[in-house]
Design a protein around this motif. Structure first.
Motif, PDB file in Angstrom:
ATOM      1  N   GLN A 266       7.735   7.745   7.474  1.00 17.20           N
ATOM      2  CA  GLN A 266       6.643   8.711   7.645  1.00 17.20           C
ATOM      3  C   GLN A 266       5.292   8.009   7.659  1.00 17.20           C
ATOM      4  O   GLN A 266       4.440   8.290   8.517  1.00 17.20           O
ATOM      5  N   ASP A 267       5.080   7.091   6.720  1.00 16.35           N
ATOM      6  CA  ASP A 267       3.785   6.422   6.625  1.00 16.35           C
ATOM      7  C   ASP A 267       3.582   5.426   7.762  1.00 16.35           C
ATOM      8  O   ASP A 267       2.469   5.263   8.268  1.00 16.35           O
ATOM      9  N   VAL A 268       4.648   4.728   8.155  1.00 14.05           N
ATOM     10  CA  VAL A 268       4.536   3.756   9.246  1.00 14.05           C
ATOM     11  C   VAL A 268       4.217   4.457  10.563  1.00 14.05           C
ATOM     12  O   VAL A 268       3.538   3.900  11.438  1.00 14.05           O
ATOM     13  N   ALA A 269       4.695   5.692  10.708  1.00 15.33           N
ATOM     14  CA  ALA A 269       4.408   6.457  11.930  1.00 15.33           C
ATOM     15  C   ALA A 269       2.976   6.974  11.963  1.00 15.33           C
ATOM     16  O   ALA A 269       2.499   7.440  12.998  1.00 15.33           O
ATOM     17  N   ASN A 270       2.284   6.897  10.842  1.00 20.06           N
ATOM     18  CA  ASN A 270       0.907   7.372  10.737  1.00 20.06           C
ATOM     19  C   ASN A 270      -0.047   6.264  11.192  1.00 20.06           C
ATOM     20  O   ASN A 270      -0.262   5.286  10.480  1.00 20.06           O
ATOM     21  N   THR A 271      -0.619   6.405  12.373  1.00 15.21           N
ATOM     22  CA  THR A 271      -1.477   5.347  12.925  1.00 15.21           C
ATOM     23  C   THR A 271      -2.746   5.139  12.109  1.00 15.21           C
ATOM     24  O   THR A 271      -3.342   4.067  12.146  1.00 15.21           O
TER      25      THR A 271
ATOM     26  N   GLN B 236      -5.409   0.472   9.601  1.00 15.28           N
ATOM     27  CA  GLN B 236      -6.165  -0.154   8.508  1.00 15.28           C
ATOM     28  C   GLN B 236      -5.743  -1.602   8.302  1.00 15.28           C
ATOM     29  O   GLN B 236      -6.529  -2.442   7.867  1.00 15.28           O
ATOM     30  N   PHE B 237      -4.473  -1.884   8.607  1.00 17.91           N
ATOM     31  CA  PHE B 237      -3.928  -3.209   8.327  1.00 17.91           C
ATOM     32  C   PHE B 237      -3.723  -4.033   9.595  1.00 17.91           C
ATOM     33  O   PHE B 237      -3.132  -5.110   9.553  1.00 17.91           O
ATOM     34  N   ASN B 238      -4.207  -3.507  10.722  1.00 18.29           N
ATOM     35  CA  ASN B 238      -4.150  -4.233  11.991  1.00 18.29           C
ATOM     36  C   ASN B 238      -2.726  -4.693  12.303  1.00 18.29           C
ATOM     37  O   ASN B 238      -2.489  -5.849  12.642  1.00 18.29           O
ATOM     38  N   ILE B 239      -1.785  -3.767  12.176  1.00 11.44           N
ATOM     39  CA  ILE B 239      -0.393  -4.090  12.445  1.00 11.44           C
ATOM     40  C   ILE B 239       0.294  -2.852  13.004  1.00 11.44           C
ATOM     41  O   ILE B 239      -0.056  -1.723  12.658  1.00 11.44           O
ATOM     42  N   SER B 240       1.243  -3.059  13.903  1.00 12.38           N
ATOM     43  CA  SER B 240       1.996  -1.960  14.496  1.00 12.38           C
ATOM     44  C   SER B 240       3.476  -2.150  14.197  1.00 12.38           C
ATOM     45  O   SER B 240       4.041  -3.220  14.464  1.00 12.38           O
TER      46      SER B 240
ATOM     47  N   PHE C  82       0.837  -1.203   0.000  1.00  7.69           N
ATOM     48  CA  PHE C  82       0.000   0.000   0.000  1.00  7.69           C
ATOM     49  C   PHE C  82       0.874   1.256   0.000  1.00  7.69           C
ATOM     50  O   PHE C  82       0.655   2.185  -0.778  1.00  7.69           O
ATOM     51  N   ILE C  83       1.877   1.283   0.875  1.00  6.91           N
ATOM     52  CA  ILE C  83       2.758   2.449   0.993  1.00  6.91           C
ATOM     53  C   ILE C  83       3.585   2.641  -0.262  1.00  6.91           C
ATOM     54  O   ILE C  83       3.666   3.750  -0.811  1.00  6.91           O
TER      55      ILE C  83
END
Length: 322
Positions: A99-104, A109-113, A34-35
């Motif tokens: 940047q995108d991974v830091a965006n909760t 949306q993908f149920n992952i941290s 997605f990113i």
């Protein structure tokens, strides 16, 4: 590329065939695809999960935790037909992904941290653009270690006489390592963007690349269309569903070819000819485009010329019989 997934590491994650590996890999692939697709568009092809391993124990100690997180190593595959200038550099990839991974709002949306600070690109994007064999570079790099060790140690300690003999194990070990190490595939992939409509009802979950609806439809298109393209072109490699939109369903897929690719008309003609043999959905042959250019009209024009020619011949035969 490496990233820490904030989920406890399990030994089952070492096994690519385990349900635990497949479940976590699906989430990792979904968020990174997605990113990357949003950031790099047509130059990006797909994400491959190479392995999962325990994150550094020191990380758990710093966070005062008793469990160890999971470190994911993935490979981003880019289209090598793009120029070196068009492909993103390692530093750029690292920054935008962080940047995108830091965006909760994205990760939820993908149920992952994921730990944004752990994102690192371990190789230059230009050198891995079309590597299709996972993890091949690692054993190759390690293969040089015994060669250097065996070559220099006996020579230094056994003076000049064993020098000739010292070269034997060096050559032997080097050959053995090379023979047992999987070769890295660097085939240039040429991508054709194919779009067409089907007579099905569009649902909003098809917009989410991590949804079951998207995954199921991507698999359906792959199983239905790939056999026709494999039969038509020896250079065809694989089909990847990229997006779906309303209308009834507009299907946007990427066809990857190795070495050389057919022209747009040939790509479209395969789908036109296959339409009558596909029962899973009905293809609107007038909607087919390849790389943004409509090709179905050209195919129809050829059919019309053929039909007209047959009618002329038939008319000539009938007139001669009278």
């Amino acid at each position: 590329m490496e990233s820490v997934v904030k989920e406890p590491f399990q030994e089952e994650l070492r096994n690519r065939e385990s349900p635990e590996f497949k479940a976590l890999a699906k989430k990792v692939v979904s968020i990174f695809e997605f990113i990357f697709r949003k950031r790099f568009g047509e130059f990006f092809l797909r994400i491959i999960v190479l392995r999962f391993s325990p994150a550094s124990p020191a990380r758990a100690r710093r966070q005062a935790r008793t469990t160890v997180d999971t470190e994911a190593e993935v490979e981003a595959v880019f289209n090598r037909s793009a120029s070196v200038q068009e492909l993103p550099q390692a530093s750029e990839v690292t920054e935008v992904v962080r940047q995108d991974v830091a965006n909760t709002s994205i990760t939820s949306q993908f149920n992952i941290s994921l730990d944004a600070s752990s994102i690192t690109v371990t190789k230059d994007i230009n050198t891995t653009a079309n590597a299709t064999t996972p993890a091949a570079p690692t054993p190759v790099a390690n293969a040089t270690t015994p060669v250097a060790t065996n070559a220099t140690t006996p020579v230094a300690t056994n003076a000049t006489t064993p020098v000739a003999n010292a070269t034997t194990p060096v050559a032997t070990n080097a050959t053995t390592a090379a023979a047992t190490t999987p070769a890295t595939t660097t085939e240039a992939l040429i991508v054709k963007r194919l779009s067409f409509k089907t007579d099905e009802t569009f649902t909003s979950d098809l917009l989410d690349t991590s949804s079951t609806a998207f995954t199921d439809r991507a698999t359906l298109l792959k199983t239905q269309l790939e056999p026709f393209y494999k039969a038509a072109f020896t250079a065809f490699r694989f089909l990847t569903a990229q997006s779906f939109s309303n209308g009834s369903i507009v299907n946007n897929v990427a066809l990857s070819f190795g070495g050389s690719a057919p022209n747009a008309s040939a790509v479209g003609e395969v789908l036109v000819n296959a339409a009558s043999n596909i029962t899973a959905f009905k293809i609107d042959t007038s909607s087919i485009t390849v790389d943004g250019t409509s090709v179905s009209s050209g195919v129809s024009h050829k059919i019309s010329l053929l039909t007209a020619s047959l009618l002329v011949v038939l008319s000539w035969i009938l007139s001669n019989q009278q």
